[in-house]
Motif scaffolding. Sequence first.
Motif, mmCIF file in Angstrom:
data_model
loop_
_atom_site.group_PDB
_atom_site.id
_atom_site.type_symbol
_atom_site.label_atom_id
_atom_site.label_comp_id
_atom_site.label_asym_id
_atom_site.label_seq_id
_atom_site.Cartn_x
_atom_site.Cartn_y
_atom_site.Cartn_z
ATOM 1 N N TYR A 4 -5.761 -18.405 -2.021
ATOM 2 C CA TYR A 4 -6.443 -17.581 -3.000
ATOM 3 C C TYR A 4 -5.385 -16.699 -3.677
ATOM 4 C CZ TYR A 4 -10.644 -19.001 -0.490
ATOM 5 O OH TYR A 4 -11.651 -19.740 0.097
ATOM 6 N N CYS A 5 -5.063 -16.990 -4.912
ATOM 7 C CA CYS A 5 -3.990 -16.303 -5.622
ATOM 8 C C CYS A 5 -4.563 -15.248 -6.569
ATOM 9 C CB CYS A 5 -3.146 -17.300 -6.415
ATOM 10 S SG CYS A 5 -2.342 -18.556 -5.399
ATOM 11 N N CYS A 6 -4.069 -14.022 -6.443
ATOM 12 C CA CYS A 6 -4.533 -12.913 -7.276
ATOM 13 C C CYS A 6 -3.326 -12.190 -7.865
ATOM 14 C CB CYS A 6 -5.353 -11.932 -6.451
ATOM 15 S SG CYS A 6 -6.730 -12.687 -5.560
ATOM 16 N N LEU A 7 -3.533 -11.537 -8.978
ATOM 17 C CA LEU A 7 -2.467 -10.716 -9.543
ATOM 18 C C LEU A 7 -2.358 -9.402 -8.782
ATOM 19 C CD1 LEU A 7 -2.965 -11.280 -13.383
ATOM 20 C CD2 LEU A 7 -1.203 -12.260 -11.892
ATOM 21 N N VAL A 8 -3.501 -8.732 -8.589
ATOM 22 C CA VAL A 8 -3.524 -7.433 -7.916
ATOM 23 C C VAL A 8 -4.669 -7.417 -6.910
ATOM 24 C CG1 VAL A 8 -3.651 -4.931 -8.193
ATOM 25 C CG2 VAL A 8 -2.671 -6.328 -10.019
ATOM 26 N N GLN A 34 -0.086 -4.820 -4.665
ATOM 27 C CA GLN A 34 -1.142 -4.265 -3.824
ATOM 28 C C GLN A 34 -1.279 -2.773 -4.121
ATOM 29 O OE1 GLN A 34 -1.368 -6.528 0.389
ATOM 30 N NE2 GLN A 34 0.526 -5.390 0.114
ATOM 31 N N THR A 35 -2.502 -2.293 -4.081
ATOM 32 C CA THR A 35 -2.726 -0.864 -4.305
ATOM 33 C C THR A 35 -2.978 -0.110 -3.007
ATOM 34 O OG1 THR A 35 -5.082 -1.287 -4.687
ATOM 35 C CG2 THR A 35 -3.630 -1.254 -6.619
ATOM 36 N N GLN A 36 -3.307 -0.843 -1.935
ATOM 37 C CA GLN A 36 -3.539 -0.210 -0.638
ATOM 38 C C GLN A 36 -2.904 -1.039 0.477
ATOM 39 O OE1 GLN A 36 -7.738 0.785 -0.062
ATOM 40 N NE2 GLN A 36 -7.991 1.030 -2.267
ATOM 41 N N GLY A 37 -1.710 -1.540 0.225
ATOM 42 C CA GLY A 37 -1.021 -2.330 1.229
ATOM 43 C C GLY A 37 -0.670 -1.498 2.453
ATOM 44 N N GLY A 42 -0.717 0.703 10.590
ATOM 45 C CA GLY A 42 -1.536 1.128 9.470
ATOM 46 C C GLY A 42 -0.836 1.976 8.429
ATOM 47 N N ARG A 43 0.474 2.086 8.519
ATOM 48 C CA ARG A 43 1.204 2.912 7.552
ATOM 49 C C ARG A 43 1.233 2.260 6.182
ATOM 50 N NH1 ARG A 43 6.258 3.943 11.487
ATOM 51 N NH2 ARG A 43 6.141 1.688 11.370
ATOM 52 N N ALA A 44 1.213 3.068 5.155
ATOM 53 C CA ALA A 44 1.228 2.557 3.783
ATOM 54 C C ALA A 44 2.479 1.729 3.548
ATOM 55 C CB ALA A 44 1.173 3.723 2.798
ATOM 56 N N PHE A 45 2.292 0.586 2.880
ATOM 57 C CA PHE A 45 3.396 -0.311 2.555
ATOM 58 C C PHE A 45 3.505 -0.362 1.030
ATOM 59 C CE2 PHE A 45 5.425 -4.378 1.693
ATOM 60 C CZ PHE A 45 6.414 -4.440 2.657
ATOM 61 N N TYR A 46 4.601 0.172 0.500
ATOM 62 C CA TYR A 46 4.796 0.231 -0.949
ATOM 63 C C TYR A 46 4.825 -1.188 -1.508
ATOM 64 C CZ TYR A 46 6.905 1.556 -5.424
ATOM 65 O OH TYR A 46 7.154 1.747 -6.758
ATOM 66 N N SER A 47 3.889 -1.465 -2.427
ATOM 67 C CA SER A 47 3.666 -2.844 -2.875
ATOM 68 C C SER A 47 3.570 -2.922 -4.394
ATOM 69 C CB SER A 47 2.378 -3.402 -2.247
ATOM 70 O OG SER A 47 2.320 -3.173 -0.860
ATOM 71 N N LEU A 52 5.798 -10.114 -3.724
ATOM 72 C CA LEU A 52 4.914 -11.167 -3.241
ATOM 73 C C LEU A 52 4.308 -10.686 -1.933
ATOM 74 C CD1 LEU A 52 3.661 -13.964 -3.365
ATOM 75 C CD2 LEU A 52 5.645 -14.843 -2.128
ATOM 76 N N TYR A 53 2.994 -10.616 -1.917
ATOM 77 C CA TYR A 53 2.262 -10.127 -0.764
ATOM 78 C C TYR A 53 1.330 -11.250 -0.326
ATOM 79 C CZ TYR A 53 4.327 -6.265 -3.129
ATOM 80 O OH TYR A 53 5.251 -5.474 -3.768
#
Length: 221
Positions: A4-8, A34-37, A42-47, A52-53
């Motif tokens: 399943y490929c998405c832009l965001v 990603q906006t909530q990676g 559970g730490r925020a992952f700058y995305s 590529l996520y």
Amino acid sequence: MEIYCCLVLPSTQDLAKKLLEKKKPPFAVSALEQTQGYGKQGRAFYSPKNGLYLSVCLEKQENPLLTLAVGTAVADFLRARYGLEIGLKWANDLFYQGKKVAGILTEQVAGGIVVGLGLNLGAELPASLPQATRLLEAGDFDPLLADDLACVICRAASWQDCLPRYRELSILTGRRVTLKIAGRTISGTCAGFDDQGRLLLEKDGKISAWSSGEVIKTSFL
């Protein structure tokens, strides 16, 4: 493999786990932003954009070295694809030129296992992340990369003899490191990894083995 490929997306991991409630693995979810990676604990992952996520859903595995196997396989794939000297920082980070370019997160849920990969391909990173870097110049994104990496991760799930190659790719062996675990820190020289994939730390002539924790400092940072 179905992808399943998405832009965001808010989080590829979250969507993958939701799909796994109704869908049988293997399959994958990918996004370029990603906006909530999130990553370990559970730490925020700058995305940001130009990354590529990827989250790959697998059936439950009897491989205690799954995370190490995936990291090793992904590192070897990227080394072959781009000709770059990518190494591994225990247990689940990929490094290039002394800085982090990717992280791997493995989560076990009711329907199987979700392996997440966050790869910074070409995004410019803020000054607040001096320990991270990008893999490529902007504009070099390969549209087939998500498909290829999903297959790499799927195959790596059953790779139980990955330790010899993992040890070759490690950037920690012989270096002074600091391990953070359970609210305390332990420093020593990395003496390698035992047959269970545990980090071996040498201090004052004694070697201790650690199966969890986070390496927060090394001699090259």
